[in-house]
Design a protein around this motif. Sequence first.
Motif, PDB file in Angstrom:
ATOM      1  N   ASP A  55       0.872  -1.178   0.000  1.00  0.00           N
ATOM      2  CA  ASP A  55       0.000   0.000   0.000  1.00  0.00           C
ATOM      3  C   ASP A  55       0.903   1.220   0.000  1.00  0.00           C
ATOM      4  O   ASP A  55       1.662   1.451   0.943  1.00  0.00           O
ATOM      5  CB  ASP A  55      -0.929   0.011   1.215  1.00  0.00           C
ATOM      6  CG  ASP A  55      -1.951   1.129   1.110  1.00  0.00           C
ATOM      7  OD1 ASP A  55      -2.820   1.038   0.236  1.00  0.00           O
ATOM      8  OD2 ASP A  55      -1.863   2.092   1.898  1.00  0.00           O
ATOM      9  N   THR A  58       0.197   5.415   2.320  1.00  0.00           N
ATOM     10  CA  THR A  58      -0.917   4.999   3.186  1.00  0.00           C
ATOM     11  C   THR A  58      -1.533   6.160   3.944  1.00  0.00           C
ATOM     12  O   THR A  58      -2.737   6.172   4.199  1.00  0.00           O
ATOM     13  CB  THR A  58      -0.434   3.929   4.183  1.00  0.00           C
ATOM     14  OG1 THR A  58       0.171   2.854   3.463  1.00  0.00           O
ATOM     15  CG2 THR A  58      -1.590   3.391   5.007  1.00  0.00           C
ATOM     16  N   ILE A  62      -6.073   3.318   7.338  1.00  0.00           N
ATOM     17  CA  ILE A  62      -5.900   1.985   6.757  1.00  0.00           C
ATOM     18  C   ILE A  62      -7.053   1.585   5.844  1.00  0.00           C
ATOM     19  O   ILE A  62      -7.195   0.417   5.493  1.00  0.00           O
ATOM     20  CB  ILE A  62      -5.706   0.929   7.867  1.00  0.00           C
ATOM     21  CG1 ILE A  62      -6.776   1.055   8.987  1.00  0.00           C
ATOM     22  CG2 ILE A  62      -4.323   1.084   8.494  1.00  0.00           C
ATOM     23  CD1 ILE A  62      -8.059   0.354   8.724  1.00  0.00           C
ATOM     24  N   LEU A  77       3.104  -1.400   4.384  1.00  0.00           N
ATOM     25  CA  LEU A  77       2.574  -0.040   4.352  1.00  0.00           C
ATOM     26  C   LEU A  77       3.729   0.929   4.146  1.00  0.00           C
ATOM     27  O   LEU A  77       4.671   0.963   4.941  1.00  0.00           O
ATOM     28  CB  LEU A  77       1.840   0.283   5.654  1.00  0.00           C
ATOM     29  CG  LEU A  77       0.713  -0.676   6.060  1.00  0.00           C
ATOM     30  CD1 LEU A  77       0.103  -0.240   7.398  1.00  0.00           C
ATOM     31  CD2 LEU A  77      -0.366  -0.752   4.990  1.00  0.00           C
ATOM     32  N   ILE A 132       6.091  -1.122   8.229  1.00  0.00           N
ATOM     33  CA  ILE A 132       5.618   0.248   7.980  1.00  0.00           C
ATOM     34  C   ILE A 132       6.865   1.049   7.663  1.00  0.00           C
ATOM     35  O   ILE A 132       7.679   1.338   8.542  1.00  0.00           O
ATOM     36  CB  ILE A 132       4.870   0.810   9.207  1.00  0.00           C
ATOM     37  CG1 ILE A 132       3.652  -0.053   9.530  1.00  0.00           C
ATOM     38  CG2 ILE A 132       4.457   2.269   8.961  1.00  0.00           C
ATOM     39  CD1 ILE A 132       2.979   0.268  10.864  1.00  0.00           C
TER      40      ILE A 132
END
Length: 255
Positions: A55, A58, A62, A77, A132
């Motif tokens: 993704d 982001t 979410i 992410l 992340i």
Amino acid sequence: MAVDPMFAQDYNAAFEPQTYLNTFYNDTSPRMTFGLTQFHEAFASGNIKGRQLLDFGTGPTIHSVISASQHCESILLAEFSTQNRDTLKKWHSGELKRTSHAIFLDYVLKLEGKGDSVSNREASMKEKVSGIIPCDIRNENPFAPCFIPSADIITSSLCMESVALSIPEYESYAARLASVLRPGGHLVLFGCVGGTFYTVGSSRFSSFGMTSSELQAAWAKAGLEIVTWKEGHCPNSGMSDIDGFFTLVARKAQA
């Protein structure tokens, strides 16, 4: 007097995640219902699946991976802003308490109609998040110093128009993102049609508006075959001057 818009380099200094969430993610607005519904429909087809989901951009929310999370094994992410990554980490650890996540999860689960609970879906999503990480699409290697594998699926929501300042720049960034997608993989993108800005609190940020044909041409030029394109109208709220929203599903040709 109009406030000059801020650009990509200003996000770490001026972007306020909580204000953004309170402004745009506190209910199922027409913008969000359009995006969530289109993400759901894209993945409900069963044609988009794989091991790795990326993704991109982001933000502090979410919503863009709720539907996608059921069709992959691992979720990465990637987000430019330090404070947005911190917000995502707080969500992942359970420290962040945001009713908007529950609202959007509930909306998607009702679309799916499988009887899953909000808490179960959120727990499943968190288990699949493998990282992340920072990203900057302006760089030749947007994920440096991190190494990421080719993605089977890329999702992105309201990101590319916040960075590009011209059609050539957008095309260049689209090509960089497409290069991370494996042959045969899919991109599912939610973005803006037209417009020049959006507002978060007292700050106005740039949003590079392109026409539908310009957007589709940019992704085709990046080597993607557009599978579906859908547009939705944007009510004038005073928070931005965009004309509408779109979702694009595209597939990268096999090598």
